[in-house]
Write a protein that holds these residues in place. Sequence first.
Motif, PDB file in Angstrom:
ATOM      1  N   ASP A   1       6.397   9.990   2.033  1.00 49.47           N
ATOM      2  CA  ASP A   1       5.165   9.904   2.926  1.00 49.47           C
ATOM      3  C   ASP A   1       5.277   8.562   3.465  1.00 49.47           C
ATOM      4  O   ASP A   1       5.097   7.567   2.633  1.00 49.47           O
ATOM      5  CB  ASP A   1       3.963  10.046   2.215  1.00 49.47           C
ATOM      6  CG  ASP A   1       3.794  11.846   2.004  1.00 49.47           C
ATOM      7  OD1 ASP A   1       4.734  12.351   2.404  1.00 49.47           O
ATOM      8  OD2 ASP A   1       2.572  11.715   1.218  1.00 49.47           O
ATOM      9  N   PRO A   2       4.889   8.367   4.724  1.00 52.14           N
ATOM     10  CA  PRO A   2       4.850   6.995   5.208  1.00 52.14           C
ATOM     11  C   PRO A   2       3.458   6.367   4.758  1.00 52.14           C
ATOM     12  O   PRO A   2       2.315   7.306   4.716  1.00 52.14           O
ATOM     13  CB  PRO A   2       4.930   7.186   6.775  1.00 52.14           C
ATOM     14  CG  PRO A   2       4.795   8.538   7.021  1.00 52.14           C
ATOM     15  CD  PRO A   2       4.985   9.414   5.950  1.00 52.14           C
ATOM     16  N   SER A   3       3.260   5.254   4.302  1.00 50.01           N
ATOM     17  CA  SER A   3       2.133   4.763   3.894  1.00 50.01           C
ATOM     18  C   SER A   3       1.998   3.247   4.351  1.00 50.01           C
ATOM     19  O   SER A   3       2.897   2.611   4.364  1.00 50.01           O
ATOM     20  CB  SER A   3       2.113   5.012   2.480  1.00 50.01           C
ATOM     21  OG  SER A   3       0.963   4.325   1.884  1.00 50.01           O
ATOM     22  N   PRO A   4       0.817   2.817   4.420  1.00 52.17           N
ATOM     23  CA  PRO A   4       0.772   1.282   4.861  1.00 52.17           C
ATOM     24  C   PRO A   4       1.142   0.535   3.478  1.00 52.17           C
ATOM     25  O   PRO A   4       0.997   0.715   2.661  1.00 52.17           O
ATOM     26  CB  PRO A   4      -0.789   0.995   5.054  1.00 52.17           C
ATOM     27  CG  PRO A   4      -1.041   2.234   5.468  1.00 52.17           C
ATOM     28  CD  PRO A   4      -0.391   3.464   4.835  1.00 52.17           C
ATOM     29  N   ARG A   5       1.762  -0.664   3.858  1.00 49.65           N
ATOM     30  CA  ARG A   5       2.255  -1.549   2.718  1.00 49.65           C
ATOM     31  C   ARG A   5       1.102  -2.599   2.460  1.00 49.65           C
ATOM     32  O   ARG A   5       0.285  -2.597   3.439  1.00 49.65           O
ATOM     33  CB  ARG A   5       3.344  -2.383   2.971  1.00 49.65           C
ATOM     34  CG  ARG A   5       4.673  -1.581   3.147  1.00 49.65           C
ATOM     35  CD  ARG A   5       5.031  -1.012   1.664  1.00 49.65           C
ATOM     36  NE  ARG A   5       5.460  -1.994   0.834  1.00 49.65           N
ATOM     37  CZ  ARG A   5       6.534  -2.534   0.244  1.00 49.65           C
ATOM     38  NH1 ARG A   5       7.744  -1.793   0.969  1.00 49.65           N
ATOM     39  NH2 ARG A   5       6.723  -3.444  -0.581  1.00 49.65           N
ATOM     40  N   LEU A   6       0.853  -3.213   1.390  1.00 49.84           N
ATOM     41  CA  LEU A   6      -0.139  -3.902   1.143  1.00 49.84           C
ATOM     42  C   LEU A   6       0.182  -5.334   0.724  1.00 49.84           C
ATOM     43  O   LEU A   6       1.000  -5.828  -0.152  1.00 49.84           O
ATOM     44  CB  LEU A   6      -1.097  -3.484  -0.011  1.00 49.84           C
ATOM     45  CG  LEU A   6      -2.322  -3.744  -0.241  1.00 49.84           C
ATOM     46  CD1 LEU A   6      -3.170  -3.553   0.737  1.00 49.84           C
ATOM     47  CD2 LEU A   6      -2.989  -2.925  -1.846  1.00 49.84           C
ATOM     48  N   THR A   7      -0.600  -6.362   1.225  1.00 48.66           N
ATOM     49  CA  THR A   7      -0.435  -7.827   0.976  1.00 48.66           C
ATOM     50  C   THR A   7      -1.732  -8.349   0.403  1.00 48.66           C
ATOM     51  O   THR A   7      -2.598  -7.810   0.657  1.00 48.66           O
ATOM     52  CB  THR A   7       0.228  -8.608   2.095  1.00 48.66           C
ATOM     53  OG1 THR A   7      -0.519  -8.494   3.117  1.00 48.66           O
ATOM     54  CG2 THR A   7       1.786  -8.008   2.376  1.00 48.66           C
TER      55      THR A   7
END
Lengths: 227, 227
Positions: free
Chosen positions: B7-13
């Motif tokens: 599933d494409p998912s935003p990455r988190l920083t």
Amino acid sequence: MSFSITDPSPRLTVDIVIFCLRKGELQTLLVKRGIEPFRDCWALPGGFVLYNESPDAAAQRELAEEAGIMHVYLEQLYTFGAPERDPRGHVVTVAYYALIPSADIYLQAGSDAIDAAWHNVQAPPPLAFDHAHILQYAVQRLRYKLEYTAAGFHLLPDEFTLSELQTAYEIVLNEKLDKRNFRRKLAESGVLVSTDRYRGGSEGRPALLYRYREDADPEVKARRLFP
Amino acid sequence: MSFSITDPSPRLTVDIVIFCLRKGELQTLLVKRGIEPFRDCWALPGGFVLYNESPDAAAQRELAEEAGIMHVYLEQLYTFGAPERDPRGHVVTVAYYALIPSADIYLQAGSDAIDAAWHNVQAPPPLAFDHAHILQYAVQRLRYKLEYTAAGFHLLPDEFTLSELQTAYEIVLNEKLDKRNFRRKLAESGVLVSTDRYRGGSEGRPALLYRYREDADPEVKARRLFP
């Protein structure tokens, strides 16, 4: 994109605390979950942030999908991300709160909700995930906003009496306010303008209707601690 | 975990605005990026949130790794997540700000930083990603915090003269303050206690040293708009 999708990465959701003054209480809209985890448990409306969707846009989408609510005051609250907050794995959630002036809205069940209902924030049912903590945090933020800014008008109809406004503050702050003090501070803050309309008061005498100044920016109108 | 990793998912920083009063300016610590994207460009210290690491813990880790800073005031600012903010793909960042009382800290280059230096927040170099926007937002929040709360003491040494405190406020707020007004408001706020120590003032007369009350909770000491 250059990320490897095999890198484990936290997933991202949004959750929204929707506040409304109803039946003399500060209430929030909860949905009953139709899927695991926490199936049949009450939860804040929310869901996964889609790829290429900002959290702000995701919150607006979930508000519309799960509660049929659009064009309301929506503010980011805090991002909660303890690894253990979701049994499915590490899910970080961006929490929001929304203020709506009337509960006369159409509640629609979203794809993963089987019921929706308003609950008193003082006595919510057991909530899924860390949503009880998020709700409590949102209530604190709302009280703070009400004390320091003119944000309260988002919870009120366009026109209201000073008694109605005081009642709204008392409900949210959960304390009785001194009428004279309240009206003096209101006058000093300069956020209200009187209309030329009246409404019959409960004590018989018609009460003048007020509205918030259109330029009553919540931040600008707040008091400053230092000069 | 039950998520499909396809599933494409935003990455988190996380990204951290580190504030410090240095050389009569409000300064922030920037790192020069050693990797693409924005290689050789200045940026806020930060990095990816690891799986099973809360954003708060990630911010503390990055503070330590990239700037050698520990045990300082750290507060979540806002979560920024516009899809176009990172050329690598959709990356949502939880922004924080830190207040440190002295710049006498050891700056260490993190794994993806090749240089680190303090910059005046009023005239930063071009910044990577949306970091200029995040910096601006952090400056606004800091000004707001200083006006409404007692958070300023995190930027000051343990003991200070009233002149030094006024100068600190003037630097952050970027405006001259009236001395009499400032001292009256300070006295009213009750957040300071005097010590029995003096420091030689610039005008010759020794000035009494003050410190913040230990129980000067930033939220509690702020003024309330309504009673």
